[in-house]
Design an enzyme around this catalytic site. Sequence first.
Site, PDB file in Angstrom:
ATOM      1  N   CYS A   1       8.731 -64.580 -20.700  1.00 17.75           N
ATOM      2  CA  CYS A   1       8.051 -63.791 -21.732  1.00 17.75           C
ATOM      3  C   CYS A   1       6.693 -63.378 -21.174  1.00 17.75           C
ATOM      4  CB  CYS A   1       7.918 -64.653 -22.981  1.00 17.75           C
ATOM      5  SG  CYS A   1       6.935 -63.892 -24.273  1.00 17.75           S
TER       6      CYS A   1
ATOM      7  N   CYS B   1       2.003 -67.503 -29.458  1.00 13.16           N
ATOM      8  CA  CYS B   1       1.356 -66.877 -28.319  1.00 13.16           C
ATOM      9  C   CYS B   1      -0.114 -66.577 -28.630  1.00 13.16           C
ATOM     10  CB  CYS B   1       2.095 -65.582 -28.032  1.00 13.16           C
ATOM     11  SG  CYS B   1       1.919 -65.111 -26.361  1.00 13.16           S
TER      12      CYS B   1
ATOM     13  N   CYS C   1      -1.630 -63.197 -36.522  1.00  9.87           N
ATOM     14  CA  CYS C   1      -1.414 -63.428 -35.084  1.00  9.87           C
ATOM     15  C   CYS C   1      -2.681 -63.895 -34.366  1.00  9.87           C
ATOM     16  CB  CYS C   1      -0.896 -62.136 -34.454  1.00  9.87           C
ATOM     17  SG  CYS C   1      -0.738 -62.228 -32.664  1.00  9.87           S
TER      18      CYS C   1
ATOM     19  N   GLU D   1      -1.298 -65.195 -21.134  1.00 13.58           N
ATOM     20  CA  GLU D   1      -0.255 -66.220 -21.186  1.00 13.58           C
ATOM     21  C   GLU D   1       1.110 -65.631 -20.843  1.00 13.58           C
ATOM     22  OE1 GLU D   1      -2.181 -68.429 -25.071  1.00 13.58           O
ATOM     23  OE2 GLU D   1      -0.054 -67.967 -25.048  1.00 13.58           O
TER      24      GLU D   1
ATOM     25  N   CYS E   1      -2.616 -57.701 -36.224  1.00 17.83           N
ATOM     26  CA  CYS E   1      -1.763 -58.290 -37.266  1.00 17.83           C
ATOM     27  C   CYS E   1      -2.485 -59.514 -37.850  1.00 17.83           C
ATOM     28  CB  CYS E   1      -0.420 -58.727 -36.679  1.00 17.83           C
ATOM     29  SG  CYS E   1       0.504 -57.338 -36.009  1.00 17.83           S
TER      30      CYS E   1
ATOM     31  N   CYS F   1      -5.112 -57.796 -28.147  1.00 16.43           N
ATOM     32  CA  CYS F   1      -4.243 -56.763 -28.734  1.00 16.43           C
ATOM     33  C   CYS F   1      -5.022 -55.970 -29.768  1.00 16.43           C
ATOM     34  CB  CYS F   1      -3.018 -57.420 -29.368  1.00 16.43           C
ATOM     35  SG  CYS F   1      -1.888 -56.220 -30.122  1.00 16.43           S
TER      36      CYS F   1
HETATM   37  N1  SAH Z   1       3.102 -56.918 -30.011  1.00 21.42           N
HETATM   38  C1  SAH Z   1       4.495 -57.112 -29.980  1.00 21.42           C
HETATM   39  C2  SAH Z   1       4.944 -58.187 -29.022  1.00 21.42           C
HETATM   40  C3  SAH Z   1       4.125 -59.428 -29.002  1.00 21.42           C
HETATM   41  S1  SAH Z   1       4.111 -60.434 -30.460  1.00 21.42           S
HETATM   42  C4  SAH Z   1       5.034 -57.368 -31.379  1.00 21.42           C
HETATM   43  O1  SAH Z   1       4.236 -57.654 -32.266  1.00 21.42           O
HETATM   44  O2  SAH Z   1       6.235 -57.230 -31.542  1.00 21.42           O
HETATM   45  C5  SAH Z   1       5.742 -61.121 -30.396  1.00 21.42           C
HETATM   46  C6  SAH Z   1       6.258 -61.683 -31.726  1.00 21.42           C
HETATM   47  O3  SAH Z   1       5.529 -62.872 -32.089  1.00 21.42           O
HETATM   48  C7  SAH Z   1       6.097 -60.712 -32.888  1.00 21.42           C
HETATM   49  O4  SAH Z   1       7.325 -60.535 -33.565  1.00 21.42           O
HETATM   50  C8  SAH Z   1       5.091 -61.409 -33.753  1.00 21.42           C
HETATM   51  O5  SAH Z   1       5.254 -61.072 -35.084  1.00 21.42           O
HETATM   52  C9  SAH Z   1       5.348 -62.872 -33.473  1.00 21.42           C
HETATM   53  N2  SAH Z   1       4.250 -63.744 -33.881  1.00 21.42           N
HETATM   54  C10 SAH Z   1       2.915 -63.523 -33.813  1.00 21.42           C
HETATM   55  N3  SAH Z   1       2.223 -64.552 -34.333  1.00 21.42           N
HETATM   56  C11 SAH Z   1       3.140 -65.471 -34.746  1.00 21.42           C
HETATM   57  C12 SAH Z   1       3.068 -66.754 -35.374  1.00 21.42           C
HETATM   58  N4  SAH Z   1       1.899 -67.313 -35.656  1.00 21.42           N
HETATM   59  N5  SAH Z   1       4.221 -67.401 -35.647  1.00 21.42           N
HETATM   60  C13 SAH Z   1       5.417 -66.841 -35.329  1.00 21.42           C
HETATM   61  N6  SAH Z   1       5.556 -65.651 -34.731  1.00 21.42           N
HETATM   62  C14 SAH Z   1       4.436 -64.966 -34.448  1.00 21.42           C
HETATM   63 FE1  SF4 Z   2      -0.486 -57.548 -31.360  1.00 23.10          FE
HETATM   64 FE2  SF4 Z   2       0.020 -59.998 -32.259  1.00 23.10          FE
HETATM   65 FE3  SF4 Z   2       0.526 -57.898 -33.781  1.00 23.10          FE
HETATM   66 FE4  SF4 Z   2       2.070 -58.313 -31.636  1.00 23.10          FE
HETATM   67  S1  SF4 Z   2       1.893 -59.651 -33.421  1.00 23.10           S
HETATM   68  S2  SF4 Z   2       1.140 -56.388 -32.285  1.00 23.10           S
HETATM   69  S3  SF4 Z   2       0.535 -59.204 -30.235  1.00 23.10           S
HETATM   70  S4  SF4 Z   2      -1.516 -58.545 -33.067  1.00 23.10           S
END
Ligand code: SAH
Ligand code: SF4
Length: 345
Positions: free
Chosen positions: A108, A332, A122, A95, A119, A115
């Site tokens: 973006c 995302c 996510c 995406e 997390c 990934c």
């Molecule tokens: N991996 C990197 C960049 C991609 S994620 C990182 O984690 O920084 C980009 C941002 O989206 C991160 O700050 C992450 O915490 C946030 N994010 C992921 N899932 C989310 C959700 N369900 N709602 C809001 N932000 C989210």
């Molecule tokens: Fe990976 Fe999602 Fe964590 Fe960013 S927020 S590091 S994309 S698992």
Amino acid sequence: MVERKPIDVFGMTTSELASLCDELGEPRYRAEQLADWLYRKGVRDFSAMTNLPKTLRERLKECAALTRAEVVAKHAADDGTTKFLLKLSDGETVESVLLPYPDRVSVCVSTQVGCPVGCVFCATGASGFVRNLTAGEIVDQVLTLSEASRATHVVFMGMGEPLLNFENVLKAVRLLHDEVGISMRRMTVSTVGITPAIRRMADLKLQLTLAVSLHAPDQDLRAQLIPLSAKYPLDELLQVCRSYANYTKRRITFEYLLLAGINDSPSHAARLAKILKGTLCHVNLIPFNEVPEADFKRPSERVIAAFRAVLERSGVQVTQRVERGHAVAAACGQLRRRSAGGALS
Ligand code: SAH
Ligand code: SF4
């Protein structure tokens, strides 16, 4: 099966293109012309490179590939935010999001398919890790979305952890800077904090804007939310961030995802303010975007305001993520998962 050509010109620097021209017995200025077609004019086919002799175009078609992704879905919200689902040459999808603002256009981009960080909140993390994107695949997202509206800023904040694909991200940054003409300061890398890679960014004297996803004021809670962060002690990470900020003379953004009942209390805010004291930074609060993959809730507006007030009273600069494109899809990783499940036509 499509036959795969050994070399792909998309993703090559001008000097790599010059070596290719040498091998083909062509003058070096052809490399400049090629780079112009690839990165400034954004053509998708050798046939479109009309200032190259026809014989050269034919030879290039025989010995090299020019691989670009295909747009397989596109969803626009009322505010202009548009989420693209791109299909790569091996059929994987990623995406990218176009964010038009009155004074700039941000793109973006994703840096990995899936990934490996995992997390717990996510959607991308939930889908596991497939592979790193190449530099060409990263640059391609910027150019493809620029066909709708020319990008002035790039944020590496899509799917994947950019600093776990450091070499390709670095090459993409250089291509975007040298070939596409976007300044480093207009590029933001968002990371969960891969400490050695941030150190390398500083060693290489990069001027990229750094955003670090913190999400917790202490190591234990952080490691629960971001499993990989267990490997990178928070103290050390903050120390490296301070030196990056001192050297670039620019504020670091600390992203803080607010999860109801988990990390959103006034005492979390107070501890956050304490650990950031004296760091050139600001905190960007991100209220959780509820996704089916994770069982967390978004805090109420009252709780968010109280958290923010504690930070501000302690002298921390705070911004709150402007939530755009709610109608497009949630966080995302959603579009890709919906498409894999057949929910997108
Ligand atoms: N991996 C990197 C960049 C991609 S994620 C990182 O984690 O920084 C980009 C941002 O989206 C991160 O700050 C992450 O915490 C946030 N994010 C992921 N899932 C989310 C959700 N369900 N709602 C809001 N932000 C989210
Ligand atoms: Fe990976 Fe999602 Fe964590 Fe960013 S927020 S590091 S994309 S698992």
